[in-house]
Design an enzyme around this catalytic site. Sequence first.
Site, short mmCIF file in Angstrom:
data_model
loop_
_atom_site.label_atom_id
_atom_site.label_comp_id
_atom_site.label_asym_id
_atom_site.label_seq_id
_atom_site.Cartn_x
_atom_site.Cartn_y
_atom_site.Cartn_z
N ASP A 1 0.87 -1.18 0.00
CA ASP A 1 0.00 0.00 0.00
C ASP A 1 0.90 1.23 0.00
O ASP A 1 1.50 1.55 1.02
CB ASP A 1 -0.90 -0.05 1.26
CG ASP A 1 -1.96 1.05 1.28
OD1 ASP A 1 -2.08 1.78 0.28
OD2 ASP A 1 -2.67 1.15 2.29
N GLU B 1 0.78 7.03 6.77
CA GLU B 1 0.30 7.75 5.59
C GLU B 1 -0.33 9.10 5.89
O GLU B 1 -1.50 9.33 5.57
CB GLU B 1 -0.69 6.86 4.83
CG GLU B 1 -1.82 6.26 5.66
CD GLU B 1 -2.77 5.42 4.81
OE1 GLU B 1 -3.32 5.96 3.85
OE2 GLU B 1 -2.94 4.23 5.12
N ARG C 1 -0.21 13.22 -0.06
CA ARG C 1 -0.11 12.11 0.92
C ARG C 1 1.17 11.36 0.60
O ARG C 1 1.55 11.23 -0.57
CB ARG C 1 -1.33 11.18 0.84
CG ARG C 1 -1.25 10.01 1.81
CD ARG C 1 -2.59 9.29 2.05
NE ARG C 1 -3.13 8.63 0.88
CZ ARG C 1 -4.16 9.05 0.17
NH1 ARG C 1 -4.78 10.18 0.51
NH2 ARG C 1 -4.59 8.39 -0.89
N1 GLY Z 1 -5.00 2.44 -0.22
C1 GLY Z 1 -5.89 2.43 0.86
C2 GLY Z 1 -5.37 3.12 2.02
O1 GLY Z 1 -4.33 3.77 1.93
O2 GLY Z 1 -5.89 3.03 3.10
MN MN Z 2 -3.23 2.78 3.43
MN MN Z 3 -3.00 3.64 0.28
#
Ligand code: GLY
Ligand code: MN
Ligand code: MN
Length: 440
Positions: free
Chosen positions: A269, A382, A404
Amino acid sequence: MKLSQADFKQRRDLLAQHIGSNSIAIIATRAEMYRNRDADYKYRADSSFYYLTGFAEPEAVAVIETFEEGEEYSYSLFCRERNREMEIWNGYRAGIDGAIEIYDADEAYAIDLLDEEIIDKLLNKHRLYYRIAQNAEFDARVSQWMQKADAHRGGTAPAEVVQLDRIVDEMRLKKSAQEIELMQIASDISAEAHTRAMQTVKAEMMEYALEAELNYIFGQNGCMPAYNSIVGGGENACILHYVENNKPLKDGDLVLIDAACEYEFYASDITRTFPVNGKFSPEQKALYNVVLAAQLAAIDATHIGNHYKYPHEVAVKILTQGLVDLGLLHGNVDELVENEAFRQFYMHGTGHWLGMDVHDVGAYKNGEDWRAYEAGMVVTVEPGLYVAPDDETVDAKWRGIGIRIEDDIVVTENGPLVLTKNVVKTIEEIENLMASRQSA
Ligand code: GLY
Ligand code: MN
Ligand code: MN
């Protein structure tokens, strides 16, 4: 690298220990999903079912039965029988023999026999473990089995019904060395995809065309995206779940890409945000460096013993300080944090568990308290800042900027291990990579 049948067996061994003597656990895979007339979505087995079985075919149910203390448990797999005609149309099936020979089942049955065979297995067990309330149809089916077992003269139905997910989710939450290895591969492929996106982006390119550059790398590695990719140019980056990806990318804008693949059922991710033309503007640079500082500090805070929300607390403090320094927020930083004033620009959490599911299973709290990080947990970090295009509380120069930065972190005895380090993220690194592309 692939998991072996011995790895899946180890997981079943552990589950059998967890459910105790004279009990039964039943777990079904996901159903195939209809897309539109005569076309299904590409099939992907249920994560927890696959975790315990390594069996990726649809229409399958695994049953673990334990007996008296000290006796071996038994693993039964109900699956599709081999069928020459169906296999010509839809592909290979392991069948009953394959379930035993390849997938290590002690017993295997045609899936059509489940309603009949399961009753005997339920009789006189103390506890039934299954995934309560995940699928109404399956719940109804289990109720019927329980009624039948209760009416049976050969015994009674289990006295207790227990949520299986509590056990399996906890097993899945802490990853083994092999699982981390698979997640590293997913992360490396995803990092390569982001690098390619930085190298191929051009003004006026469509967002979906840039998405195709990522998909090219996923596909070349035999992988699928782990979730719907977000490719948002300019103010589209401020739509948190933007997946339309159908607008042209503009010279002078940033583009935010949140995209990654899954490898052997394990997800990555990643989010990166970079300038379409290869050079950050002063405002983009200023906000980007605030997000980056928050992200690096939050990664550093992802340590054994710190609680789940601690990296978020670290991040929002730095984001708030940055917003005050740049004049987007006004006032005392501690008070702005306390009042959650940052939510105007940062409205989501800083991370989530990552594993077979991108938003992976596992409780975030122990009772009232956030749980502490333990070795083997994998979490994303994130943070972001999103200035709405119509936000009149800030100078016009900031509006429509969305940023982000997301990486995947393994909690280890030696501190945070960043799985996704192979894609650049400082302004200098990004601009250098993109400059080399432009001169190529
Ligand atoms: N890509 C989904 C998240 O960052 O939560
Ligand atoms: Mn994520
Ligand atoms: Mn993500």
